[in-house]
Design a protein around this motif. Structure first.
Motif, PDB file in Angstrom:
ATOM      1  N   ALA A  64      50.464  53.769  15.040  1.00  0.00           N
ATOM      2  CA  ALA A  64      51.690  53.490  15.782  1.00  0.00           C
ATOM      3  C   ALA A  64      51.602  52.229  16.647  1.00  0.00           C
ATOM      4  N   TYR A  65      50.396  51.877  17.097  1.00  0.00           N
ATOM      5  CA  TYR A  65      50.217  50.721  17.985  1.00  0.00           C
ATOM      6  C   TYR A  65      49.234  49.734  17.346  1.00  0.00           C
ATOM      7  N   TYR A  66      49.507  49.406  16.111  1.00  0.00           N
ATOM      8  CA  TYR A  66      48.588  48.562  15.333  1.00  0.00           C
ATOM      9  C   TYR A  66      48.533  47.129  15.854  1.00  0.00           C
ATOM     10  N   ASP A  67      49.603  46.696  16.548  1.00  0.00           N
ATOM     11  CA  ASP A  67      49.737  45.291  16.941  1.00  0.00           C
ATOM     12  C   ASP A  67      49.357  45.100  18.408  1.00  0.00           C
ATOM     13  N   THR A  68      48.099  45.378  18.743  1.00  0.00           N
ATOM     14  CA  THR A  68      47.653  45.221  20.125  1.00  0.00           C
ATOM     15  C   THR A  68      46.162  44.920  20.143  1.00  0.00           C
ATOM     16  N   ASP A  69      45.639  44.632  21.334  1.00  0.00           N
ATOM     17  CA  ASP A  69      44.207  44.366  21.450  1.00  0.00           C
ATOM     18  C   ASP A  69      43.442  45.681  21.617  1.00  0.00           C
ATOM     19  N   ASP A  70      42.137  45.593  21.541  1.00  0.00           N
ATOM     20  CA  ASP A  70      41.300  46.795  21.552  1.00  0.00           C
ATOM     21  C   ASP A  70      41.425  47.573  22.864  1.00  0.00           C
ATOM     22  N   ASP A  71      41.423  46.876  23.992  1.00  0.00           N
ATOM     23  CA  ASP A  71      41.457  47.563  25.284  1.00  0.00           C
ATOM     24  C   ASP A  71      42.745  48.357  25.465  1.00  0.00           C
ATOM     25  N   ARG A  72      43.861  47.773  25.070  1.00  0.00           N
ATOM     26  CA  ARG A  72      45.133  48.474  25.258  1.00  0.00           C
ATOM     27  C   ARG A  72      45.309  49.594  24.233  1.00  0.00           C
ATOM     28  N   LEU A  73      44.777  49.401  23.036  1.00  0.00           N
ATOM     29  CA  LEU A  73      44.804  50.514  22.089  1.00  0.00           C
ATOM     30  C   LEU A  73      43.984  51.672  22.632  1.00  0.00           C
ATOM     31  N   ARG A  74      42.855  51.383  23.256  1.00  0.00           N
ATOM     32  CA  ARG A  74      42.031  52.449  23.820  1.00  0.00           C
ATOM     33  C   ARG A  74      42.813  53.226  24.889  1.00  0.00           C
ATOM     34  N   MET A 106      51.306  64.622  37.739  1.00  0.00           N
ATOM     35  CA  MET A 106      52.167  63.590  38.304  1.00  0.00           C
ATOM     36  C   MET A 106      51.551  62.989  39.565  1.00  0.00           C
ATOM     37  N   ASN A 107      50.839  63.788  40.344  1.00  0.00           N
ATOM     38  CA  ASN A 107      50.112  63.231  41.499  1.00  0.00           C
ATOM     39  C   ASN A 107      49.109  62.180  41.035  1.00  0.00           C
ATOM     40  N   ALA A 108      48.446  62.467  39.912  1.00  0.00           N
ATOM     41  CA  ALA A 108      47.465  61.521  39.377  1.00  0.00           C
ATOM     42  C   ALA A 108      48.118  60.206  38.978  1.00  0.00           C
ATOM     43  N   PHE A 109      49.342  60.265  38.463  1.00  0.00           N
ATOM     44  CA  PHE A 109      50.026  59.048  38.045  1.00  0.00           C
ATOM     45  C   PHE A 109      50.673  58.309  39.212  1.00  0.00           C
ATOM     46  N   TRP A 110      50.914  58.999  40.296  1.00  0.00           N
ATOM     47  CA  TRP A 110      51.426  58.317  41.489  1.00  0.00           C
ATOM     48  C   TRP A 110      50.301  57.818  42.387  1.00  0.00           C
ATOM     49  N   PHE A 111      49.198  58.540  42.431  1.00  0.00           N
ATOM     50  CA  PHE A 111      48.081  58.188  43.321  1.00  0.00           C
ATOM     51  C   PHE A 111      46.770  58.191  42.531  1.00  0.00           C
ATOM     52  N   PRO A 112      46.588  57.230  41.651  1.00  0.00           N
ATOM     53  CA  PRO A 112      45.408  57.257  40.770  1.00  0.00           C
ATOM     54  C   PRO A 112      44.101  56.889  41.464  1.00  0.00           C
ATOM     55  N   ASP A 113      44.185  56.386  42.683  1.00  0.00           N
ATOM     56  CA  ASP A 113      42.965  55.941  43.367  1.00  0.00           C
ATOM     57  C   ASP A 113      42.091  57.094  43.813  1.00  0.00           C
ATOM     58  N   LEU A 135      40.979  62.982  34.226  1.00  0.00           N
ATOM     59  CA  LEU A 135      41.272  62.209  33.027  1.00  0.00           C
ATOM     60  C   LEU A 135      42.529  61.359  33.216  1.00  0.00           C
ATOM     61  N   SER A 136      43.554  61.949  33.818  1.00  0.00           N
ATOM     62  CA  SER A 136      44.813  61.227  34.014  1.00  0.00           C
ATOM     63  C   SER A 136      44.630  60.054  34.962  1.00  0.00           C
ATOM     64  N   ARG A 137      43.892  60.262  36.035  1.00  0.00           N
ATOM     65  CA  ARG A 137      43.673  59.172  36.997  1.00  0.00           C
ATOM     66  C   ARG A 137      42.856  58.044  36.371  1.00  0.00           C
ATOM     67  N   ASP A 138      41.821  58.419  35.623  1.00  0.00           N
ATOM     68  CA  ASP A 138      40.976  57.418  34.982  1.00  0.00           C
ATOM     69  C   ASP A 138      41.812  56.526  34.050  1.00  0.00           C
ATOM     70  N   LEU A 139      42.663  57.160  33.240  1.00  0.00           N
ATOM     71  CA  LEU A 139      43.517  56.402  32.327  1.00  0.00           C
ATOM     72  C   LEU A 139      44.491  55.513  33.089  1.00  0.00           C
ATOM     73  N   TRP A 140      45.190  56.078  34.059  1.00  0.00           N
ATOM     74  CA  TRP A 140      46.272  55.340  34.710  1.00  0.00           C
ATOM     75  C   TRP A 140      45.744  54.197  35.574  1.00  0.00           C
ATOM     76  N   LEU A 141      44.564  54.350  36.135  1.00  0.00           N
ATOM     77  CA  LEU A 141      43.960  53.240  36.871  1.00  0.00           C
ATOM     78  C   LEU A 141      43.770  52.031  35.964  1.00  0.00           C
ATOM     79  N   ARG A 142      43.342  52.273  34.742  1.00  0.00           N
ATOM     80  CA  ARG A 142      43.158  51.168  33.796  1.00  0.00           C
ATOM     81  C   ARG A 142      44.493  50.530  33.439  1.00  0.00           C
TER      82      ARG A 142
END
Length: 357
Positions: A64-74, A106-113, A135-142
């Motif tokens: 689905a996301y074939y047209d991107t770089d490695d970091d963003r696909l990850r 949702m707290n993780a996505f609002w306050f990922p720090d 897991l959610s905070r780790d992803l959203w921080l990136r």
């Protein structure tokens, strides 16, 4: 005509014939995402490892996301793991449990720090941070390091709508409510998770589309058409497993219970809804207005990536073992599905401790 103990899926491949593409490093990135997810789940069992392999969420992302770089696909591979996990968890919880999972994520996505548990009466979160939050905070921080403000705002909004819709589904399951077909459509468009997944297209394409583009009626119709095709086809492909488990939240089941259709008629009707969504997608993209040369180039690339989502989801549904096990290629060819015998309904797990997730 299929025998009564079977049903025949619609021929969606002849209608959805966009090219199937795969990210050049998709396999390696999908494997890294699987490893991240396994490491982040403290109660990961051999059965969950088997289910993870069968799901192949990373492969869906690479299609689905074939047209991107490695970091963003990850990043999007990791989110794909989580959106499936959020959905599977919500189906096994009652109303109170779903509320807590939604609040924690949702707290993780609002306050990922940092983990910020809620202490409000009736909404007390575990003192020890649950795996889903970590897991959610780790992803959203990136993602927040280089994701545009429009993408971030839309993702949080649509993820919130996802959990709101899952809450309604949980209420209906617990109370035995069978919604009308239109009410089901309204809820399912949010609960499928396609909206935040489409938001991630902006991120993977290194763009942040202006609000005037996203809110344009034609663009909204195009995105809803993609959502509808993927969601109704998902309901078609998952129907057999869900009916066997006593699940009621599926378009085919709703058409049978709320509208009184026979099984094959309900399957055919849902298939026609998918085809109508494709027709709307093709017709509406021809009516997109112009926003200037630079924005138009971004919009064209974005819409072509939506094409990729349509075909990726369709092909993955038969390549993955999530819906048809090892029979995916055979069923894709014949379109005949043998009804599974009923299995015990999902157990009432409302007392399950959410920190386990």
């Amino acid at each position: 005509m299929a025998p009564s103990h079977t049903f025949q899926l619609p021929d969606l491949f002849s209608h959805c014939n966009y090219p199937l593409r795969y990210h050049k490093n998709g396999d390696a990135i999908a494997a890294a995402s699987d490893a991240w997810y396994q490491k982040g789940c403290s109660n990961f069992t051999e059965e969950k490892r088997r289910q993870l392999s069968v799901l192949a969420a990373g492969k869906l992302s690479a299609y689905a996301y074939y047209d991107t770089d490695d970091d963003r696909l990850r990043c999007v591979c990791d989110f794909m793991q989580l959106i499936f996990h959020y959905g599977d968890v919500s189906e096994g919880l009652m109303i109170r449990g779903n509320e807590m999972v939604a609040d924690i994520v949702m707290n993780a996505f609002w306050f990922p720090d940092a983990y910020r548990p809620t202490h409000a009466p009736g909404k007390l979160h575990p003192k020890q941070e649950p795996d889903l939050s970590k897991l959610s905070r780790d992803l959203w921080l990136r993602c927040t390091r280089d994701g545009g403000p429009g993408f971030q705002a839309r993702l949080r909004e649509n993820l919130g709508l996802f959990f709101d819709a899952r809450h309604v589904q949980s209420e209906h399951r617990q109370t035995g409510v069978i919604p009308t077909t239109q009410h089901y459509i309204d809820i399912r468009r949010d609960s499928s998770g396609l909206k935040p997944l489409m938001d991630f297209l902006e991120y993977t394409l290194h763009m942040d589309l202006p609000d005037c583009v996203i809110e344009d009626p034609c663009m909204r119709s195009i995105k809803q058409s993609v959502n509808d095709f993927c969601t109704w086809s998902n309901d078609l492909f998952s129907f057999n497993k869900e009916q066997a488990c006593g699940e009621s939240y599926n378009m085919v089941i709703i058409l049978m219970k709320a509208d009184g259709l026979a099984l094959q008629d309900a399957v055919d009707h849902a298939g026609n809804m998918c085809i109508k969504a494709l027709d709307t997608f093709r017709e509406t993209r021809q009516r997109l207005p112009s926003w200037g040369a630079e924005t138009d180039r971004d919009v064209d690339r974005y819409v072509r990536s939506l094409e990729g989502w349509l075909t990726a989801n369709l092909h993955w549904s038969f390549l993955s073992g999530r819906y048809f096990g090892k029979k995916g290629p055979e069923i894709r060819k014949s379109r005949i599905v043998e009804l599974l015998a009923p299995r015990p309904a999902l157990k009432d797990v409302k007392n399950r401790y959410v920190a386990a997730f």
